[in-house]
Design an enzyme around this catalytic site. Structure first.
Site, short mmCIF file in Angstrom:
data_model
loop_
_atom_site.label_atom_id
_atom_site.label_comp_id
_atom_site.label_asym_id
_atom_site.label_seq_id
_atom_site.Cartn_x
_atom_site.Cartn_y
_atom_site.Cartn_z
N ASP A 111 -7.08 -1.46 -4.39
CA ASP A 111 -7.90 -1.21 -3.26
C ASP A 111 -8.92 -0.32 -3.88
O ASP A 111 -10.13 -0.22 -3.62
CB ASP A 111 -7.16 -0.41 -2.10
CG ASP A 111 -6.31 -1.42 -1.33
OD1 ASP A 111 -6.41 -2.82 -1.52
OD2 ASP A 111 -5.45 -1.04 -0.67
N ASP A 129 1.00 -1.21 0.26
CA ASP A 129 0.00 0.14 -0.01
C ASP A 129 0.78 1.21 0.03
O ASP A 129 1.92 1.24 0.78
CB ASP A 129 -1.00 -0.09 1.29
CG ASP A 129 -2.00 -1.03 0.93
OD1 ASP A 129 -2.27 -1.50 -0.17
OD2 ASP A 129 -2.66 -1.52 2.29
#
Length: 167
Positions: A142, A124
């Site tokens: 995401d 991330d």
């Protein structure tokens, strides 16, 4: 029409997967964000957008995180099973919007499964913040998953009942 929707959904899933994995490759190999930790992009002060390295060992918001090696494999298996279910749903999608939403979710899920298999965690790196509040750090996969779910929710709320046949 159903086969065309399946094809559209699968093409979008592939494009999301490629964009996700390419962005993660760039973050890890070119930008070397794990070493640099944080790169400011836009704004600063009260609001902005940074690249910030986070190894997410859980799911959204770091839920269900664990450090045992089997944990990453269990989450990857769960995500793969969900993706398989969504592909079956995509094969029966009655409209293009649903098929594309499912394609975005599948592409994102597979991208994160690949991370778990390769690294034991998801890469991330997008950090958005405003007035001292940070959204969770996320990635392209995401974002695709969230957008796909939003479209599915919109479809569910605005769906019209099929006309009843006269008896």
């Amino acid at each position: 029409m159903v086969a065309l929707n399946l094809r559209r959904g699968l093409v979008l899933a592939f494009l999301v997967l490629v964009a996700d994995q390419a962005s993660k490759w760039w973050i890890l190999q070119v930008l070397d964000l794990p070493t640099r930790r944080n790169v400011p992009l836009l704004g600063g002060g009260d609001f902005g957008l940074d690249l910030t390295m986070v190894w997410n060992r859980g799911v959204t918001f770091g839920l269900l995180s664990g450090s045992e090696p089997w944990h990453a494999w269990a989450l990857a298996a769960m995500a793969a099973a969900i993706a398989a279910f969504l592909v079956r749903w995509m094969a029966k999608a009655e409209n293009r919007r649903t098929a594309l939403a499912l394609g975005a979710i599948v592409g994102g899920a597979v991208g994160n499964v690949i991370d778990r298999a390769r690294f034991g965690a998801v890469v991330d790196f997008v950090d958005a913040y405003a007035w001292g509040w940070h959204w969770y750090v996320f990635n392209v996969a995401d974002a695709a998953i969230v957008l796909g779910v939003v479209v599915l929710l919109f479809e569910a709320v605005t769906a019209r009942e099929a006309p009843q046949e006269a008896l």
